[in-house]
Scaffold this motif. Structure first.
Motif, PDB file in Angstrom:
ATOM      1  N   PRO A 176      -3.879  56.928  57.966  1.00 36.12           N
ATOM      2  CA  PRO A 176      -4.635  58.148  57.640  1.00 36.12           C
ATOM      3  C   PRO A 176      -3.809  59.178  56.874  1.00 36.12           C
ATOM      4  CG  PRO A 176      -4.347  57.913  60.024  1.00 36.12           C
ATOM      5  CD  PRO A 176      -3.776  56.684  59.388  1.00 36.12           C
ATOM      6  N   ASP A 177      -2.500  59.172  57.067  1.00 39.06           N
ATOM      7  CA  ASP A 177      -1.626  60.133  56.391  1.00 39.06           C
ATOM      8  C   ASP A 177      -0.791  59.456  55.302  1.00 39.06           C
ATOM      9  OD1 ASP A 177      -0.069  58.614  58.099  1.00 39.06           O
ATOM     10  OD2 ASP A 177       1.186  60.291  58.735  1.00 39.06           O
ATOM     11  N   GLY A 230       8.970  49.632  57.005  1.00 36.40           N
ATOM     12  CA  GLY A 230       7.758  49.507  56.199  1.00 36.40           C
ATOM     13  C   GLY A 230       7.249  50.840  55.714  1.00 36.40           C
ATOM     14  N   ARG A 231       7.342  51.858  56.549  1.00 33.63           N
ATOM     15  CA  ARG A 231       6.900  53.199  56.128  1.00 33.63           C
ATOM     16  C   ARG A 231       7.767  53.695  54.982  1.00 33.63           C
ATOM     17  NH1 ARG A 231       3.161  57.076  58.439  1.00 33.63           N
ATOM     18  NH2 ARG A 231       2.959  58.427  56.658  1.00 33.63           N
ATOM     19  N   LEU A 276       7.514  41.523  50.699  1.00 32.67           N
ATOM     20  CA  LEU A 276       7.778  42.475  51.787  1.00 32.67           C
ATOM     21  C   LEU A 276       7.341  43.890  51.398  1.00 32.67           C
ATOM     22  CD1 LEU A 276      11.283  41.235  52.941  1.00 32.67           C
ATOM     23  CD2 LEU A 276       9.254  41.403  54.382  1.00 32.67           C
ATOM     24  N   VAL A 277       7.674  44.300  50.196  1.00 36.69           N
ATOM     25  CA  VAL A 277       7.301  45.633  49.728  1.00 36.69           C
ATOM     26  C   VAL A 277       5.786  45.735  49.594  1.00 36.69           C
ATOM     27  CG1 VAL A 277       7.481  47.280  47.833  1.00 36.69           C
ATOM     28  CG2 VAL A 277       9.520  46.086  48.641  1.00 36.69           C
ATOM     29  N   ALA A 278       5.150  44.688  49.107  1.00 35.39           N
ATOM     30  CA  ALA A 278       3.683  44.709  48.981  1.00 35.39           C
ATOM     31  C   ALA A 278       3.021  44.808  50.352  1.00 35.39           C
ATOM     32  CB  ALA A 278       3.200  43.467  48.240  1.00 35.39           C
ATOM     33  N   ALA A 279       3.540  44.093  51.339  1.00 36.16           N
ATOM     34  CA  ALA A 279       2.984  44.181  52.693  1.00 36.16           C
ATOM     35  C   ALA A 279       3.150  45.589  53.248  1.00 36.16           C
ATOM     36  CB  ALA A 279       3.646  43.155  53.611  1.00 36.16           C
ATOM     37  N   ALA A 280       4.309  46.187  53.033  1.00 36.89           N
ATOM     38  CA  ALA A 280       4.537  47.558  53.493  1.00 36.89           C
ATOM     39  C   ALA A 280       3.586  48.525  52.791  1.00 36.89           C
ATOM     40  CB  ALA A 280       5.990  47.962  53.245  1.00 36.89           C
ATOM     41  N   ARG A 281       3.363  48.329  51.514  1.00 39.22           N
ATOM     42  CA  ARG A 281       2.432  49.192  50.763  1.00 39.22           C
ATOM     43  C   ARG A 281       1.005  49.003  51.248  1.00 39.22           C
ATOM     44  NH1 ARG A 281       4.171  51.743  46.208  1.00 39.22           N
ATOM     45  NH2 ARG A 281       2.132  51.565  45.222  1.00 39.22           N
ATOM     46  N   ALA A 282       0.639  47.768  51.598  1.00 42.57           N
ATOM     47  CA  ALA A 282      -0.700  47.521  52.135  1.00 42.57           C
ATOM     48  C   ALA A 282      -0.891  48.241  53.465  1.00 42.57           C
ATOM     49  CB  ALA A 282      -0.919  46.020  52.309  1.00 42.57           C
ATOM     50  N   ILE A 283       0.112  48.169  54.330  1.00 40.16           N
ATOM     51  CA  ILE A 283       0.040  48.863  55.619  1.00 40.16           C
ATOM     52  C   ILE A 283      -0.050  50.363  55.393  1.00 40.16           C
ATOM     53  CG2 ILE A 283       1.331  49.397  57.719  1.00 40.16           C
ATOM     54  CD1 ILE A 283       2.420  46.470  57.541  1.00 40.16           C
TER      55      ILE A 283
END
Length: 79
Positions: free
Chosen positions: A33-34, A75-76, A21-28
């Motif tokens: 752009p920010d 996720g952010r 879950l954390v890896a997916a959030a980091r990928a997103i």
């Protein structure tokens, strides 16, 4: 391996699922752009595990964008 053991072991269970879950959030986050953080390997980690292979790894893949309670707001935070 008994069915129960298969459900409670491996990367798809327990802390492994949290790591995905954390890896997916980091990928997103990496593709925003920010972005506050960039993790170029996060999407590969998510895609490598069958349990998370279809999870979003890019903001365009999040159905409700920032309004999505998991992949948007939380996720952010994780990213």
């Amino acid at each position: 391996m008994p069915a129960r053991a298969a459900l409670t072991s491996g990367v798809a269970a327990g802390v492994g699922r949290t790591a995905l879950l954390v890896a997916a959030a980091r990928a997103i986050e990496t593709h925003r752009p920010d972005a506050l953080a960039r993790d170029p390997l996060a999407a590969r980690f998510v895609r490598a595990a069958p349990a998370s292979a279809d999870w979003p790894v890019h903001p365009d893949q999040v159905p409700d964008g920032l309004a999505d309670p998991l992949w948007g707001r939380l996720g952010r935070y994780f990213g």
